[in-house]
Design an enzyme around this catalytic site. Structure first.
Site, PDB file in Angstrom:
ATOM      1  N   GLN A 100      -5.122  -2.269  -3.099  1.00  0.00           N
ATOM      2  CA  GLN A 100      -5.000  -0.918  -2.571  1.00  0.00           C
ATOM      3  C   GLN A 100      -4.261  -0.056  -3.595  1.00  0.00           C
ATOM      4  O   GLN A 100      -3.246  -0.473  -4.159  1.00  0.00           O
ATOM      5  CB  GLN A 100      -4.242  -0.921  -1.244  1.00  0.00           C
ATOM      6  CG  GLN A 100      -4.898  -1.742  -0.140  1.00  0.00           C
ATOM      7  CD  GLN A 100      -4.422  -3.183  -0.119  1.00  0.00           C
ATOM      8  OE1 GLN A 100      -4.030  -3.734  -1.122  1.00  0.00           O
ATOM      9  NE2 GLN A 100      -4.477  -3.779   1.066  1.00  0.00           N
ATOM     10  N   GLN A 128      -9.878   2.000  -3.741  1.00  0.00           N
ATOM     11  CA  GLN A 128      -9.522   1.515  -2.406  1.00  0.00           C
ATOM     12  C   GLN A 128      -8.273   2.231  -1.901  1.00  0.00           C
ATOM     13  O   GLN A 128      -7.245   2.262  -2.570  1.00  0.00           O
ATOM     14  CB  GLN A 128      -9.275   0.006  -2.449  1.00  0.00           C
ATOM     15  CG  GLN A 128      -8.985  -0.593  -1.081  1.00  0.00           C
ATOM     16  CD  GLN A 128      -8.933  -2.114  -1.108  1.00  0.00           C
ATOM     17  OE1 GLN A 128      -9.397  -2.744  -2.037  1.00  0.00           O
ATOM     18  NE2 GLN A 128      -8.360  -2.705  -0.067  1.00  0.00           N
ATOM     19  N   ASP A 129      -8.367   2.848  -0.707  1.00  0.00           N
ATOM     20  CA  ASP A 129      -7.224   3.529  -0.074  1.00  0.00           C
ATOM     21  C   ASP A 129      -6.735   4.717  -0.899  1.00  0.00           C
ATOM     22  O   ASP A 129      -5.558   4.808  -1.237  1.00  0.00           O
ATOM     23  CB  ASP A 129      -6.074   2.553   0.162  1.00  0.00           C
ATOM     24  CG  ASP A 129      -6.404   1.493   1.193  1.00  0.00           C
ATOM     25  OD1 ASP A 129      -7.561   1.453   1.642  1.00  0.00           O
ATOM     26  OD2 ASP A 129      -5.513   0.703   1.536  1.00  0.00           O
ATOM     27  N   ASP A 178     -12.030   2.551   2.809  1.00  0.00           N
ATOM     28  CA  ASP A 178     -10.965   3.206   3.594  1.00  0.00           C
ATOM     29  C   ASP A 178     -10.278   4.298   2.778  1.00  0.00           C
ATOM     30  O   ASP A 178      -9.053   4.408   2.761  1.00  0.00           O
ATOM     31  CB  ASP A 178      -9.917   2.174   4.041  1.00  0.00           C
ATOM     32  CG  ASP A 178     -10.517   1.073   4.900  1.00  0.00           C
ATOM     33  OD1 ASP A 178     -11.636   1.251   5.420  1.00  0.00           O
ATOM     34  OD2 ASP A 178      -9.861   0.023   5.042  1.00  0.00           O
ATOM     35  N   THR A 227       0.829  -1.201   0.000  1.00  0.00           N
ATOM     36  CA  THR A 227       0.000   0.000   0.000  1.00  0.00           C
ATOM     37  C   THR A 227       0.864   1.252   0.000  1.00  0.00           C
ATOM     38  O   THR A 227       0.614   2.206  -0.746  1.00  0.00           O
ATOM     39  CB  THR A 227      -0.927   0.010   1.230  1.00  0.00           C
ATOM     40  OG1 THR A 227      -1.715  -1.180   1.230  1.00  0.00           O
ATOM     41  CG2 THR A 227      -1.849   1.215   1.210  1.00  0.00           C
ATOM     42  N   TRP A 242      -8.940   1.101  12.623  1.00  0.00           N
ATOM     43  CA  TRP A 242      -7.705   0.458  12.195  1.00  0.00           C
ATOM     44  C   TRP A 242      -6.759   0.317  13.386  1.00  0.00           C
ATOM     45  O   TRP A 242      -5.978  -0.611  13.477  1.00  0.00           O
ATOM     46  CB  TRP A 242      -7.069   1.276  11.066  1.00  0.00           C
ATOM     47  CG  TRP A 242      -5.939   0.597  10.369  1.00  0.00           C
ATOM     48  CD1 TRP A 242      -5.584  -0.718  10.439  1.00  0.00           C
ATOM     49  CD2 TRP A 242      -5.012   1.203   9.474  1.00  0.00           C
ATOM     50  NE1 TRP A 242      -4.484  -0.964   9.646  1.00  0.00           N
ATOM     51  CE2 TRP A 242      -4.118   0.187   9.046  1.00  0.00           C
ATOM     52  CE3 TRP A 242      -4.841   2.495   8.991  1.00  0.00           C
ATOM     53  CZ2 TRP A 242      -3.063   0.452   8.154  1.00  0.00           C
ATOM     54  CZ3 TRP A 242      -3.800   2.749   8.099  1.00  0.00           C
ATOM     55  CH2 TRP A 242      -2.934   1.737   7.690  1.00  0.00           C
ATOM     56  N   ARG A 264     -13.923   2.656  10.064  1.00  0.00           N
ATOM     57  CA  ARG A 264     -13.544   1.409  10.703  1.00  0.00           C
ATOM     58  C   ARG A 264     -12.354   1.696  11.614  1.00  0.00           C
ATOM     59  O   ARG A 264     -11.530   2.555  11.314  1.00  0.00           O
ATOM     60  CB  ARG A 264     -13.120   0.368   9.670  1.00  0.00           C
ATOM     61  CG  ARG A 264     -14.153   0.063   8.609  1.00  0.00           C
ATOM     62  CD  ARG A 264     -13.778  -1.182   7.837  1.00  0.00           C
ATOM     63  NE  ARG A 264     -12.518  -1.041   7.119  1.00  0.00           N
ATOM     64  CZ  ARG A 264     -11.717  -2.065   6.824  1.00  0.00           C
ATOM     65  NH1 ARG A 264     -12.034  -3.282   7.234  1.00  0.00           N
ATOM     66  NH2 ARG A 264     -10.608  -1.876   6.142  1.00  0.00           N
TER      67      ARG A 264
END
Length: 350
Positions: free
Chosen positions: A177, A199-200, A221, A142, A279, A277
């Site tokens: 990601q 994503q991300d 996220d 990531t 983390w 969420r």
């Protein structure tokens, strides 16, 4: 009339603000929660960040233009032209155009300003994902997937889009990601910028950051990391067709002074969206004066949730999780100004 929405996301532990109930499960205690909230609101006394010594008067300007009318055709070449240790404000004007390049600003090149022709006109894009191999054949991860990476302090960006072009992955896909921008340095500011991905999207990694009138789009996220950051007047847009999550904040200890605060923002998009969420064990997110569209899932959060005078169809708290709380305006106060990020020290006259 403005309405205040205040959301705090955290997880905690049995020694801080959780206590076991009769079923040997953990539940929130009023005393423990009040104690945790007071600690969270004490950022202005922070001793964990370096003293701000910003430099705003330019000592050098550079023009980047992909057509050749500037000194450089690519942004990375312009950055590479700077001294090994840069100690004065350098303004890089980036002309309109789509710049397909992966850009990295090293840690020793502080005081860089990027100024585009407007977020719809100046676009920097790439398409790496976490599972793509680097030059040595190892997965980028990531961290390494970012189109644009900032590792130096006192960075400023104005009127630019940072985009990761990797396609929206199917739900549950591994290694997809795809970061548009990673900010891994202290005291960075972004004005009227766009961060586009799936994503991300935005890796708000470490340091104090300020986002003003920015647009951030993604699926899962899409704002994540362990920064201490204030998002003001920003538009957060979900593009998922199933379930997604807006934030994933990684505060893991009471000793860390990190968290995300969203003030006067709006949340729109498609799919069903969790506000966040956890983390990290002490993940912290605050929303204030924020409009939420109907895409927000009724439970709102995967863990702790608190709300005060919400607005918009997605702000109905009737079906929120059982441990949700309403916070007072006094409790919300530390989170909803630039004092949250010690901005009075380094955001002056930007």
């Amino acid at each position: 009339m403005l309405k205040l929405l205040l959301l705090v996301l955290c997880c905690g532990n049995a020694n801080s603000w959780l206590a076991p109930n009769r079923s040997n499960e953990f539940e929130v205690t009023e005393e423990g929660y009040s104690r945790w909230l007071k600690q969270m609101g004490d950022y202005k006394h922070s001793s964990l960040f370096q003293e701000a010594k910003n430099k705003l008067k330019p000592c050098k300007t550079i023009k980047v233009d992909k057509t050749g009318s500037g000194k450089f055709r690519t942004l990375q070449k312009a950055i590479n032209s700077l001294p090994v240790i840069n100690n004065c404000r350098v303004v890089i004007f980036v002309s309109a155009g789509i710049y397909r390049e992966k850009v990295d600003i090293p840690a020793y090149m502080a005081y860089i300003t990027l100024e585009g022709a407007g977020a719809d006109k100046t676009i920097i894009e790439w398409d790496d994902t976490a599972d793509r191999a680097d030059a040595n054949g190892h997965p980028l991860g990531t961290y390494g997937s970012a189109t644009f990476s900032v590792n130096s302090p006192y960075f400023i960006a104005k009127g630019i889009t940072f985009r990761n072009m990797a396609p929206l992955p199917p739900s549950g896909a591994l290694g997809k990601q795809a970061v548009a921008l990673r900010i891994s340095a202290d005291m960075a500011a972004f004005y009227r910028c766009k961060f586009i991905g799936a994503q991300d999207t935005l890796y708000d990694h470490i340091g104090r950051h300020y986002f003003k009138k920015c647009y951030i789009a993604g699926s899962v996220d899409f704002i994540f990391g362990n920064g201490l950051s204030l998002y003001e007047d920003c538009h957060l847009h979900a593009i998922t067709n199933s379930f997604g999550a807006l934030t994933a904040q990684k505060r893991e200890s009471l000793l860390q002074e990190t968290g995300f605060s969203f003030v006067n923002c709006k949340v729109t998009g498609s799919g069903a969206l969790y506000l966040g969420r956890a983390w990290g064990t002490f993940s912290t997110v605050v929303f204030a004066y924020t409009y939420m569209d109907k895409i927000i899932t009724p439970t709102g959060w995967t863990v702790f949730y608190g709300q005060y005078k919400c607005s918009g169809p997605g702000a109905n708290y009737g079906k929120r999780v059982s441990w949700s709380r309403e916070l007072t305006q006094q409790e919300a106060k530390p989170f909803i100004s630039v004092d949250f990020i010690n901005g009075h020290e380094w955001l002056v006259n930007l």
